[in-house]
Design a protein around this motif. Structure first.
Motif, short mmCIF file in Angstrom:
data_model
loop_
_atom_site.label_atom_id
_atom_site.label_comp_id
_atom_site.label_asym_id
_atom_site.label_seq_id
_atom_site.Cartn_x
_atom_site.Cartn_y
_atom_site.Cartn_z
N UNK A 104 0.83 -1.21 0.00
CA UNK A 104 0.00 0.00 0.00
C UNK A 104 0.86 1.26 0.00
N UNK A 105 1.96 1.24 0.74
CA UNK A 105 2.86 2.40 0.76
C UNK A 105 3.46 2.64 -0.63
N UNK A 106 3.90 1.58 -1.29
CA UNK A 106 4.46 1.73 -2.64
C UNK A 106 3.38 2.16 -3.64
N UNK A 107 2.17 1.66 -3.47
CA UNK A 107 1.08 2.05 -4.38
C UNK A 107 0.77 3.54 -4.23
N UNK A 108 0.80 4.06 -3.02
CA UNK A 108 0.53 5.48 -2.81
C UNK A 108 1.66 6.32 -3.38
N UNK A 109 2.90 5.87 -3.23
CA UNK A 109 4.04 6.59 -3.81
C UNK A 109 3.90 6.60 -5.34
N UNK A 110 3.53 5.47 -5.92
CA UNK A 110 3.33 5.40 -7.37
C UNK A 110 2.19 6.31 -7.79
N UNK A 111 1.13 6.38 -7.00
CA UNK A 111 0.00 7.26 -7.28
C UNK A 111 0.46 8.72 -7.29
N UNK A 112 1.25 9.10 -6.32
CA UNK A 112 1.75 10.48 -6.27
C UNK A 112 2.68 10.79 -7.43
N UNK A 113 3.48 9.81 -7.84
CA UNK A 113 4.36 10.00 -9.00
C UNK A 113 3.53 10.18 -10.26
N UNK A 114 2.47 9.41 -10.41
CA UNK A 114 1.59 9.57 -11.58
C UNK A 114 0.94 10.95 -11.60
N UNK A 115 0.58 11.45 -10.41
CA UNK A 115 0.01 12.80 -10.35
C UNK A 115 1.03 13.86 -10.73
#
Length: 183
Positions: A87-98
């Motif tokens: 979940x932590x990596x998914x949120x980091x990836x989400x922020x990178x996509x943003x």
């Protein structure tokens, strides 16, 4: 005398004088203005604001959930199925996509590099989460759903969203390849 000839003469006189038959819809036309693009722009702005608010709310909820669920790593199921790290990596990836959209405004090279990294991250996270979820034992699933239900819900949401994003990025990649090959 021919009645049609009289009508033709009357119509001819109206045409020459510059006046046509009286317009019974003139009042309606004056009050009914041509549509402008302001309504469409406002609707688009509202939709963007609503979607942005949902994403910001999701990101805040996810960060708080991850922050409050650190203790899951100390459990037996948390060590086997590391959904906290996922979940932590998914949120980091989400922020990178943003942030990728902002990088595209700065430099096309940076956008291309971050887009490639994001696509690879989506692939890895989508399959890692998919495998974790479907290989999870019933006991660990019950443990997560009872003691860390918010983290388990975040995990499921991330798996589904990342898998949809992965499928979407594959479609975009295939279209891009078709366009480049056709050019």
């Amino acid at each position: 005398s021919n009645p049609t000839a009289g009508m033709d003469d009357a119509e001819e006189r109206e045409r020459r004088s510059g006046q046509g038959p009286p317009d019974m819809f003139a009042n309606m036309r004056d009050t009914w203005e041509q549509p402008n693009d302001t309504g469409g722009v406002l609707m688009l702005f509202c939709i963007i604001c609503c979607v942005a608010a949902l994403y910001i709310g999701y990101a805040v909820w996810a960060i708080i959930t991850i922050w409050d669920s650190k203790s899951v790593q100390e459990s037996a199921c948390g060590e086997i199925y590391d959904i906290w790290t996922y979940c932590a990596l998914a949120i980091i990836a989400f922020l990178i996509l943003c942030l990728q959209g902002l990088l595209g405004r700065i430099s096309r090279e940076m956008a291309a590099i971050s887009g490639g990294c994001a696509a690879i991250t989506l692939i890895v996270l989508a399959f890692w989460g998919f495998l974790m979820w479907f290989r999870m034992s019933d006991d660990c699933e019950l443990y997560f759903s009872h003691s860390h239900y918010d983290l388990f819900l975040l995990f499921k949401i991330n798996v589904v969203m990342l898998f949809i994003s992965f499928c979407g990025s594959c479609c975009v990649l295939c279209m891009a390849i078709a366009v480049v090959a056709g050019a």
